[in-house]
Design a protein around this motif. Structure first.
Motif, short mmCIF file in Angstrom:
data_model
loop_
_atom_site.label_atom_id
_atom_site.label_comp_id
_atom_site.label_asym_id
_atom_site.label_seq_id
_atom_site.Cartn_x
_atom_site.Cartn_y
_atom_site.Cartn_z
N ASP A 296 0.81 -1.21 0.00
CA ASP A 296 0.00 0.00 0.00
C ASP A 296 0.85 1.27 0.00
O ASP A 296 0.49 2.26 -0.63
N SER A 297 1.98 1.24 0.67
CA SER A 297 2.86 2.42 0.68
C SER A 297 3.42 2.68 -0.72
O SER A 297 3.49 3.83 -1.16
N ASP A 298 3.84 1.62 -1.41
CA ASP A 298 4.34 1.78 -2.78
C ASP A 298 3.25 2.38 -3.66
O ASP A 298 3.52 3.31 -4.43
N SER A 299 2.05 1.86 -3.53
CA SER A 299 0.93 2.33 -4.35
C SER A 299 0.69 3.82 -4.11
O SER A 299 0.59 4.61 -5.05
N ARG A 300 0.62 4.21 -2.85
CA ARG A 300 0.35 5.60 -2.51
C ARG A 300 1.49 6.52 -2.95
O ARG A 300 1.25 7.57 -3.56
#
Length: 167
Positions: free
Chosen positions: A42-46
């Motif tokens: 999720d951090s990569d996506s954001r």
């Protein structure tokens, strides 16, 4: 018979012992970075969505569009294909892109075709079930001027047991 009873008693004891354990859940802020596996998360996506939108909105096309048309550009985020070896929930990434565009405030964002279909279905239902004074008009939707589509690829590099994955 005694053997069946013993096996049954053993299974019951294991099940009862398993019920006594409690799992501790720790909640974290949605913008915190937790990397457990090194895989896309999720951090990569954001972070990637924010970087893409920052890059897009720093270019001159927005100003050019506003000068030519007189209003901010309208963007739709189309499909993002995953061509990596990992499972990446591209719908989450699309929503992160939409959220970053909206938060930036320089462009307007329209809903996906699936979401527009739901809105149209709702308006059809309103014609049947809603009070006439509250029925919303059908049609005349805001159309997109630009569509963002893309692909997520990966590139691996490894040396001396250390591995880097570039997305």
């Amino acid at each position: 018979m005694k053997r069946i009873f013993t096996v049954g008693l053993l299974i019951a004891a294991v099940l009862i012992a398993g019920c006594g354990k409690k799992t501790v859940v720790t909640r974290v802020e949605t913008d915190s970075t937790i990397d457990l596996s090194g895989r896309w998360n999720d951090s990569d996506s954001r972070l990637v969505a924010q970087a893409i939108v920052t890059d897009c909105t720093a270019a001159r096309w927005i100003g050019d569009h506003v000068r030519r048309v007189g209003s901010p550009p309208v963007v739709i985020v189309g499909s993002i294909r995953n061509k990596t070896s990992e499972h990446i929930a591209t719908e989450i990434f699309v929503k992160d892109l939409e959220r970053a565009f909206v938060s930036g405030g320089q462009v307007d964002v329209v809903a996906s075709s699936d979401e527009r279909g739901q809105t149209r279905d709702e308006r059809i239902d309103q014609k049947v079930f809603a009070a006439p004074e509250t029925v919303k008009a059908f049609g005349r939707e805001l159309g997109a001027d630009y569509m963002l589509i893309g692909v997520i690829n990966e590139q691996h590099d490894e040396q001396n047991g250390k591995k880097v994955i570039f997305f």
